[in-house]
Enzyme design. Structure first.
Site, PDB file in Angstrom:
ATOM      1  N   SER A  30       0.840  -1.201   0.000  1.00 11.81           N
ATOM      2  CA  SER A  30       0.000   0.000   0.000  1.00 11.81           C
ATOM      3  C   SER A  30       0.876   1.252   0.000  1.00 11.81           C
ATOM      4  O   SER A  30       2.101   1.161   0.097  1.00 11.81           O
ATOM      5  CB  SER A  30      -0.942   0.023   1.216  1.00 11.81           C
ATOM      6  OG  SER A  30      -0.204   0.174   2.399  1.00 11.81           O
ATOM      7  N   ILE A  32       3.137   4.421  -0.010  1.00  9.80           N
ATOM      8  CA  ILE A  32       4.381   4.831  -0.680  1.00  9.80           C
ATOM      9  C   ILE A  32       5.042   3.637  -1.375  1.00  9.80           C
ATOM     10  O   ILE A  32       5.519   3.750  -2.518  1.00  9.80           O
ATOM     11  CB  ILE A  32       5.356   5.482   0.338  1.00  9.80           C
ATOM     12  CG1 ILE A  32       4.746   6.786   0.882  1.00  9.80           C
ATOM     13  CG2 ILE A  32       6.719   5.747  -0.302  1.00  9.80           C
ATOM     14  CD1 ILE A  32       5.543   7.425   2.031  1.00  9.80           C
ATOM     15  N   SER A 159      11.565   9.636   8.026  1.00 10.66           N
ATOM     16  CA  SER A 159      10.439  10.579   8.176  1.00 10.66           C
ATOM     17  C   SER A 159      10.981  11.915   8.665  1.00 10.66           C
ATOM     18  O   SER A 159      12.062  11.968   9.271  1.00 10.66           O
ATOM     19  CB  SER A 159       9.456  10.038   9.212  1.00 10.66           C
ATOM     20  OG  SER A 159       8.431  10.969   9.480  1.00 10.66           O
ATOM     21  N   TYR A 172       7.013   6.604  17.586  1.00  6.03           N
ATOM     22  CA  TYR A 172       7.314   6.717  16.145  1.00  6.03           C
ATOM     23  C   TYR A 172       8.543   7.617  15.934  1.00  6.03           C
ATOM     24  O   TYR A 172       9.423   7.286  15.147  1.00  6.03           O
ATOM     25  CB  TYR A 172       6.088   7.286  15.434  1.00  6.03           C
ATOM     26  CG  TYR A 172       6.179   7.352  13.923  1.00  6.03           C
ATOM     27  CD1 TYR A 172       6.270   6.198  13.159  1.00  6.03           C
ATOM     28  CD2 TYR A 172       6.153   8.578  13.263  1.00  6.03           C
ATOM     29  CE1 TYR A 172       6.328   6.262  11.775  1.00  6.03           C
ATOM     30  CE2 TYR A 172       6.202   8.655  11.873  1.00  6.03           C
ATOM     31  CZ  TYR A 172       6.288   7.489  11.130  1.00  6.03           C
ATOM     32  OH  TYR A 172       6.345   7.558   9.758  1.00  6.03           O
ATOM     33  N   LYS A 176      11.990   6.512  14.204  1.00  7.36           N
ATOM     34  CA  LYS A 176      12.487   7.140  12.972  1.00  7.36           C
ATOM     35  C   LYS A 176      13.824   7.860  13.208  1.00  7.36           C
ATOM     36  O   LYS A 176      14.672   7.886  12.319  1.00  7.36           O
ATOM     37  CB  LYS A 176      11.431   8.085  12.395  1.00  7.36           C
ATOM     38  CG  LYS A 176      10.174   7.357  11.886  1.00  7.36           C
ATOM     39  CD  LYS A 176      10.484   6.410  10.715  1.00  7.36           C
ATOM     40  CE  LYS A 176       9.251   5.701  10.181  1.00  7.36           C
ATOM     41  NZ  LYS A 176       9.520   4.824   9.041  1.00  7.36           N
TER      42      LYS A 176
END
Ligand code: NDP
Length: 281
Positions: A30, A32, A159, A172, A176
């Site tokens: 799904s 990117i 990110s 998160y 990242k």
């Protein structure tokens, strides 16, 4: 007189930099990863598509065939990146089929929507397993083969949250930031051996990332959010990423909103960024 470097760009012809290149994309079912697969298929790359949901991978493979590939050029290889022990065997399966890997795109990922004070510790473990350890384990499985050939390219979808801390994403952001550090350090180790390493730094891209994110109790957040819905179109983002990868760019920012300015403001004035991010709660 100084010339605008953009004016020296070649006319916009269909790109073929990845024609015949073997590219392994995780998180290809799904968002990117899917858009990268279809964009690279249009260039004639040989693709390995990995994620957990086989039926979705098969749907993406079908789109790659429609974009011009033949069946021998697309391999669907279901893989859960938290299954660390599966990585060597998965790598051998790819090598048996295509004999080498030109580009690995560590793109599988999971986000978060919950305040630290409410969040179960297991949520942090899951985020670090999927977003960090999974990428490291697959990279370690593929790297020896690239080193042997003195050629290859490894990338990770990090990110803006890997550069800036924002509310509701403590786990998160931790994950990242960790992958940014790992892949920057890896680049410093392997660049002289002919291996390229690219970190992809997206801002808000319109995908299912918020919907799939973990809530405080570890269940799926199950909702979209306005930032993501207002983000860059995913196919446009994939084209920016593919151009960056083709050039071997070490850090590839991609996004269209104000969040992208946080990347340079953080360097010049961290205090300004800290003041802005506390208002995002
Ligand atoms: P999606 O939720 O659409 O895609 C996430 C992908 O990761 C899916 O293909 C999913 O497939 C896969 N995935 C999740 N968990 C696992 C697992 N355990 N093993 C294997 N694959 C897994 O979101 P995006 O496309 O937006 O996310 C792609 C990457 O981009 C992520 O790393 C994300 O952190 C990063 N990113 C996205 C931004 C955005 O605004 N969209 C911004 C910054 C970074 P499946 O469920 O089939 O396993």
């Amino acid at each position: 007189m100084l010339k605008n470097p953009l004016s020296r760009r070649k006319p916009n012809r269909a790109s073929t930099e990845f024609k015949g290149q073997v590219v392994w994309i995780t998180g290809a079912s799904s968002g990117i990863g899917e858009a990268l697969a279809v964009g690279l298929a249009a260039q004639g790359a040989k693709l390995v598509l990995s994620a957990r949901r086989k039926a979705e991978l098969e749907r993406v493979a079908m789109r790659c065939l429609q974009a011009g590939l033949t069946e021998v050029d697309v391999m669907v290889l279901p893989l859960d990146v938290t299954d660390l022990e599966a990585m060597p065997e998965a790598t051998n399966t790819v090598l048996d089929r295509f004999s080498h890997i030109d580009l690995l795109v560590n793109n599988a990922g999971l986000s978060q929507r919950s305040l630290c004070k409410d969040t179960d510790l297991d949520v942090y473990k899951k985020l670090l397993d999927v977003d960090v350890l999974g990428q490291i384990a697959l990279t370690k499985a593929v790297l020896p083969h690239m080193l042997q050939r003195h050629s290859g390219h490894i990338s990770v979808t990090a990110s803006v949250a890997g550069k800036v801390g924002v509310p509701n994403r403590t786990g998160y952001c931790a994950a990242k930031h960790a992958v940014m550090g790992f892949f920057d350090a890896l680049r410093a180790e392997v660049e002289d051996d002919g291996i390229k390493v690219s970190t992809i730094v997206p801002g808000f891209i319109n995908t299912a990332i918020a919907h799939n994110a973990l809530a405080a109790n570890g269940e799926a957040y199950g909702k979209d959010d306005a930032y993501i819905e207002g983000g860059m179109d995913v196919d446009e983002a994939a084209q920016v990423i593919i151009r960056g990868l083709a050039r071997g760019t070490r850090e590839i920012p991609v996004g269209k909103g104000k969040e992208m300015s946080a990347l340079w403001v953080k360097r010049i004035s961290p205090e300004a960024v800290f003041r802005i991010t506390r208002r995002l709660r």
